[in-house]
Design a protein around this motif. Sequence first.
Motif, PDB file in Angstrom:
ATOM      1  N   ALA A 114     -29.317  34.376  -9.145  1.00  0.00           N
ATOM      2  CA  ALA A 114     -28.455  34.122  -8.078  1.00  0.00           C
ATOM      3  C   ALA A 114     -27.322  32.729  -8.283  1.00  0.00           C
ATOM      4  CB  ALA A 114     -29.498  32.661  -7.644  1.00  0.00           C
ATOM      5  N   PRO A 115     -26.564  33.389  -7.343  1.00  0.00           N
ATOM      6  CA  PRO A 115     -25.042  32.266  -7.880  1.00  0.00           C
ATOM      7  C   PRO A 115     -25.466  31.202  -8.294  1.00  0.00           C
ATOM      8  CG  PRO A 115     -25.119  33.179  -5.616  1.00  0.00           C
ATOM      9  CD  PRO A 115     -26.646  33.268  -5.938  1.00  0.00           C
ATOM     10  N   ASP A 116     -25.956  30.349  -8.889  1.00  0.00           N
ATOM     11  CA  ASP A 116     -26.440  29.265  -9.290  1.00  0.00           C
ATOM     12  C   ASP A 116     -27.375  29.210 -10.204  1.00  0.00           C
ATOM     13  OD1 ASP A 116     -28.210  28.676  -7.690  1.00  0.00           O
ATOM     14  OD2 ASP A 116     -27.852  26.848  -6.714  1.00  0.00           O
ATOM     15  N   VAL A 117     -28.192  30.670 -10.196  1.00  0.00           N
ATOM     16  CA  VAL A 117     -29.715  30.981 -11.001  1.00  0.00           C
ATOM     17  C   VAL A 117     -29.234  31.777 -12.373  1.00  0.00           C
ATOM     18  CG1 VAL A 117     -31.920  31.277 -11.635  1.00  0.00           C
ATOM     19  CG2 VAL A 117     -31.238  29.517  -9.124  1.00  0.00           C
ATOM     20  N   VAL A 118     -29.482  31.120 -13.362  1.00  0.00           N
ATOM     21  CA  VAL A 118     -29.646  32.272 -14.900  1.00  0.00           C
ATOM     22  C   VAL A 118     -30.691  32.443 -15.587  1.00  0.00           C
ATOM     23  CG1 VAL A 118     -26.892  32.815 -14.991  1.00  0.00           C
ATOM     24  CG2 VAL A 118     -28.811  30.786 -16.461  1.00  0.00           C
ATOM     25  N   ARG A 119     -31.174  34.006 -15.270  1.00  0.00           N
ATOM     26  CA  ARG A 119     -32.412  33.701 -16.177  1.00  0.00           C
ATOM     27  C   ARG A 119     -31.912  34.148 -17.862  1.00  0.00           C
ATOM     28  NH1 ARG A 119     -37.011  37.864 -15.419  1.00  0.00           N
ATOM     29  NH2 ARG A 119     -35.615  39.109 -14.153  1.00  0.00           N
ATOM     30  N   VAL A 120     -32.337  33.343 -18.765  1.00  0.00           N
ATOM     31  CA  VAL A 120     -31.528  33.450 -20.081  1.00  0.00           C
ATOM     32  C   VAL A 120     -33.252  33.691 -20.765  1.00  0.00           C
ATOM     33  CG1 VAL A 120     -31.037  31.950 -22.307  1.00  0.00           C
ATOM     34  CG2 VAL A 120     -29.723  31.333 -20.305  1.00  0.00           C
ATOM     35  N   MET A 121     -32.709  35.050 -22.142  1.00  0.00           N
ATOM     36  CA  MET A 121     -34.257  35.416 -22.484  1.00  0.00           C
ATOM     37  C   MET A 121     -33.466  34.522 -24.135  1.00  0.00           C
ATOM     38  SD  MET A 121     -35.373  36.721 -20.460  1.00  0.00           S
ATOM     39  CE  MET A 121     -37.313  37.984 -21.931  1.00  0.00           C
ATOM     40  N   LEU A 122     -33.994  33.998 -24.906  1.00  0.00           N
ATOM     41  CA  LEU A 122     -33.837  33.352 -26.349  1.00  0.00           C
ATOM     42  C   LEU A 122     -34.978  34.167 -27.234  1.00  0.00           C
ATOM     43  CD1 LEU A 122     -34.767  29.201 -25.174  1.00  0.00           C
ATOM     44  CD2 LEU A 122     -32.556  30.432 -25.877  1.00  0.00           C
ATOM     45  N   GLN A 123     -34.088  34.380 -27.640  1.00  0.00           N
ATOM     46  CA  GLN A 123     -35.150  34.779 -29.583  1.00  0.00           C
ATOM     47  C   GLN A 123     -35.125  33.930 -30.466  1.00  0.00           C
ATOM     48  OE1 GLN A 123     -35.455  38.368 -30.167  1.00  0.00           O
ATOM     49  NE2 GLN A 123     -36.494  38.253 -31.662  1.00  0.00           N
ATOM     50  N   MET A 169     -26.505  22.872 -12.765  1.00  0.00           N
ATOM     51  CA  MET A 169     -26.047  21.389 -11.377  1.00  0.00           C
ATOM     52  C   MET A 169     -24.826  21.275 -12.209  1.00  0.00           C
ATOM     53  SD  MET A 169     -29.385  19.450 -11.871  1.00  0.00           S
ATOM     54  CE  MET A 169     -28.538  18.484  -9.883  1.00  0.00           C
ATOM     55  N   PRO A 170     -23.346  21.215 -11.217  1.00  0.00           N
ATOM     56  CA  PRO A 170     -21.830  20.993 -11.445  1.00  0.00           C
ATOM     57  C   PRO A 170     -21.446  19.831 -11.844  1.00  0.00           C
ATOM     58  CG  PRO A 170     -22.121  22.486  -9.190  1.00  0.00           C
ATOM     59  CD  PRO A 170     -23.822  22.140  -9.792  1.00  0.00           C
ATOM     60  N   GLY A 171     -21.339  19.673 -13.191  1.00  0.00           N
ATOM     61  CA  GLY A 171     -20.972  17.814 -13.755  1.00  0.00           C
ATOM     62  C   GLY A 171     -21.632  17.873 -14.757  1.00  0.00           C
ATOM     63  N   GLY A 172     -22.866  19.232 -14.756  1.00  0.00           N
ATOM     64  CA  GLY A 172     -24.414  18.539 -15.967  1.00  0.00           C
ATOM     65  C   GLY A 172     -23.653  19.275 -17.027  1.00  0.00           C
ATOM     66  N   LYS A 173     -23.769  18.152 -18.240  1.00  0.00           N
ATOM     67  CA  LYS A 173     -23.377  18.399 -19.481  1.00  0.00           C
ATOM     68  C   LYS A 173     -24.045  19.957 -20.008  1.00  0.00           C
ATOM     69  CE  LYS A 173     -23.434  14.703 -22.560  1.00  0.00           C
ATOM     70  NZ  LYS A 173     -24.503  13.427 -23.285  1.00  0.00           N
ATOM     71  N   THR A 175     -25.895  22.810 -17.964  1.00  0.00           N
ATOM     72  CA  THR A 175     -25.756  23.826 -17.457  1.00  0.00           C
ATOM     73  C   THR A 175     -24.088  24.340 -17.209  1.00  0.00           C
ATOM     74  OG1 THR A 175     -26.051  22.007 -15.913  1.00  0.00           O
ATOM     75  CG2 THR A 175     -28.128  23.477 -16.820  1.00  0.00           C
ATOM     76  N   ASP A 176     -23.237  23.312 -16.508  1.00  0.00           N
ATOM     77  CA  ASP A 176     -22.102  23.633 -16.999  1.00  0.00           C
ATOM     78  C   ASP A 176     -21.827  23.946 -18.400  1.00  0.00           C
ATOM     79  OD1 ASP A 176     -21.437  22.053 -14.830  1.00  0.00           O
ATOM     80  OD2 ASP A 176     -19.979  20.801 -16.269  1.00  0.00           O
ATOM     81  N   HIS A 177     -21.908  24.134 -19.208  1.00  0.00           N
ATOM     82  CA  HIS A 177     -21.933  24.663 -20.886  1.00  0.00           C
ATOM     83  C   HIS A 177     -22.069  26.653 -20.669  1.00  0.00           C
ATOM     84  CE1 HIS A 177     -21.789  26.751 -24.841  1.00  0.00           C
ATOM     85  NE2 HIS A 177     -23.276  26.390 -24.954  1.00  0.00           N
ATOM     86  N   VAL A 178     -23.760  26.441 -20.165  1.00  0.00           N
ATOM     87  CA  VAL A 178     -24.275  27.651 -20.033  1.00  0.00           C
ATOM     88  C   VAL A 178     -23.889  28.838 -18.867  1.00  0.00           C
ATOM     89  CG1 VAL A 178     -26.844  28.379 -18.124  1.00  0.00           C
ATOM     90  CG2 VAL A 178     -26.824  26.530 -20.399  1.00  0.00           C
ATOM     91  N   PHE A 179     -23.365  27.733 -18.013  1.00  0.00           N
ATOM     92  CA  PHE A 179     -22.921  28.343 -16.575  1.00  0.00           C
ATOM     93  C   PHE A 179     -20.684  29.263 -16.732  1.00  0.00           C
ATOM     94  CE2 PHE A 179     -25.337  29.665 -12.753  1.00  0.00           C
ATOM     95  CZ  PHE A 179     -26.586  28.745 -13.399  1.00  0.00           C
ATOM     96  N   GLN A 246     -30.848  32.907  -0.740  1.00  0.00           N
ATOM     97  CA  GLN A 246     -31.056  33.101  -2.018  1.00  0.00           C
ATOM     98  C   GLN A 246     -31.786  32.178  -2.905  1.00  0.00           C
ATOM     99  OE1 GLN A 246     -26.461  32.284  -1.916  1.00  0.00           O
ATOM    100  NE2 GLN A 246     -27.020  30.432  -2.781  1.00  0.00           N
ATOM    101  N   ASP A 247     -32.305  31.629  -2.267  1.00  0.00           N
ATOM    102  CA  ASP A 247     -32.633  30.208  -3.639  1.00  0.00           C
ATOM    103  C   ASP A 247     -34.293  30.702  -4.056  1.00  0.00           C
ATOM    104  OD1 ASP A 247     -30.959  28.582  -3.329  1.00  0.00           O
ATOM    105  OD2 ASP A 247     -31.888  27.766  -1.332  1.00  0.00           O
ATOM    106  N   LEU A 248     -34.847  31.798  -3.248  1.00  0.00           N
ATOM    107  CA  LEU A 248     -36.322  32.354  -3.739  1.00  0.00           C
ATOM    108  C   LEU A 248     -35.202  33.682  -4.898  1.00  0.00           C
ATOM    109  CD1 LEU A 248     -38.225  32.328  -0.080  1.00  0.00           C
ATOM    110  CD2 LEU A 248     -38.178  29.667  -2.555  1.00  0.00           C
TER     111      LEU A 248
END
Length: 343
Positions: A114-123, A169-173, A175-179, A246-248
């Motif tokens: 979604a515009p504000d949700v990512v799926r991150v796969m970690l190895q 979360m805009p301004g978040g330490k 998730t700002d990095h993630v996005f 889009q939240d779902l």
Amino acid sequence: MSHQVTVQPSGHQYAAEAEETLLAAAIRQSVGLPYGCQDGACGSCKCKLLQGEIELGVHQLKALSEAERAQGFILACRAKALTDVVIESHEVVGAGEFAVKKMPARVSSIEHLAPDVVRVMLQLPAADPLRYRAGQYIQFLLRDGARRSYSMASAPSESPQVELHLRHMPGGKFTDHVFTAMKEKEIQRIEGPFGSFFLRDDPENKPLIFLASGTGFAPIKAILEQMRTNADPREVTLYWGGRKQQDLYLHDWAVQQCAAMPHLRFIPVLSEPDADWSGRTGFVHRAVMDDVPDLSGHAVYACGAPVMVEAAQRDFTQQCKLPEDAFFADAFTTEADKAGAKA
Ligand SMILES: Cc1cc2nc3c(=O)[nH]c(=O)nc-3n(C[C@H](O)[C@H](O)[C@H](O)COP(=O)(O)OP(=O)(O)OC[C@H]3O[C@@H](n4cnc5c(N)ncnc54)[C@H](O)[C@@H]3O)c2cc1C
Ligand code: FES
């Protein structure tokens, strides 16, 4: 200098060092106390001090009120022992089963759901796999010492990959990095598994209500995958709430699971739907109350925004006869929540 902690009614004993909390010492020694945020914000680790003295650190009043403190309740994640202590806490079978470990994790993919949700796969390291229960979470260890918690969205498997769902979360330490900056192949340090939010065995096979808001769907997805693998016979109704469609962000995945799991029903609920939405509307926990006004024979697993989790716990137990011990939850508390009313 360490003090002895005795947990009643189990009688389990463990040692807590002067500088560590009762919860940190319990996690280190695989004693299964219930807990969520580890940060004085959710109240999941609330227990009663029966004997001894503790020092209680800063916490949210909604996690432990002044009245509860006066009655002898404490938060294990904020309490340090000053003497040997005896606490009353209902241990969670299986919560300390898998050792908590630190390990490197390589970002193998980042996909927008979604515009504000990512799926991150970690190895994760294949030689020393992360063992966990579906519903538990890991923490990213940030360079400045901060930690951020994310629930595994995939059930445990032989694969060294785990799936996470992160909302910006805009301004978040973190998730700002993630996005804005996170790249594939980036190496992070993580620690886990943590938490006591996982499906309990139930000899009565009581029907289950799963309640998620936003990315609170992540651990619910892992639990559903696990139930499918185990051919768990329990009936499940999944209520997933968001503001807009889009939240779902994995709506179609949930619909597909219903075809594969005959005991599963999925009810999406939107609080601010567009005109073309023909499904349920309003607050997601109110949809449960409308459908099942008597929850006395159910177990509820709720995850996501703290405000939703708190409302569900209060209204289900006070208005729908849900027994207190049939409500299980992880509240996704953030720095903003922790900055609220403190004691
Ligand atoms: C057990 C658990 C599991 C979780 N699982 C997930 C998950 O699976 N998926 C998910 O998306 N999230 C999850 N979370 C939430 C997650 O851990 C982070 O809290 C969230 O991603 C925000 O992190 P951040 O570093 O980006 O933002 P933070 O730095 O924590 O900031 C969050 C917001 O608060 C604001 N803020 C920061 N400091 C203050 C302050 N002092 N006063 C007021 N506002 C402030 C920021 O601007 C920002 O908008 C979980 C939380 C817990 C406790
Ligand atoms: S785990 Fe102690 S308040 Fe959340």
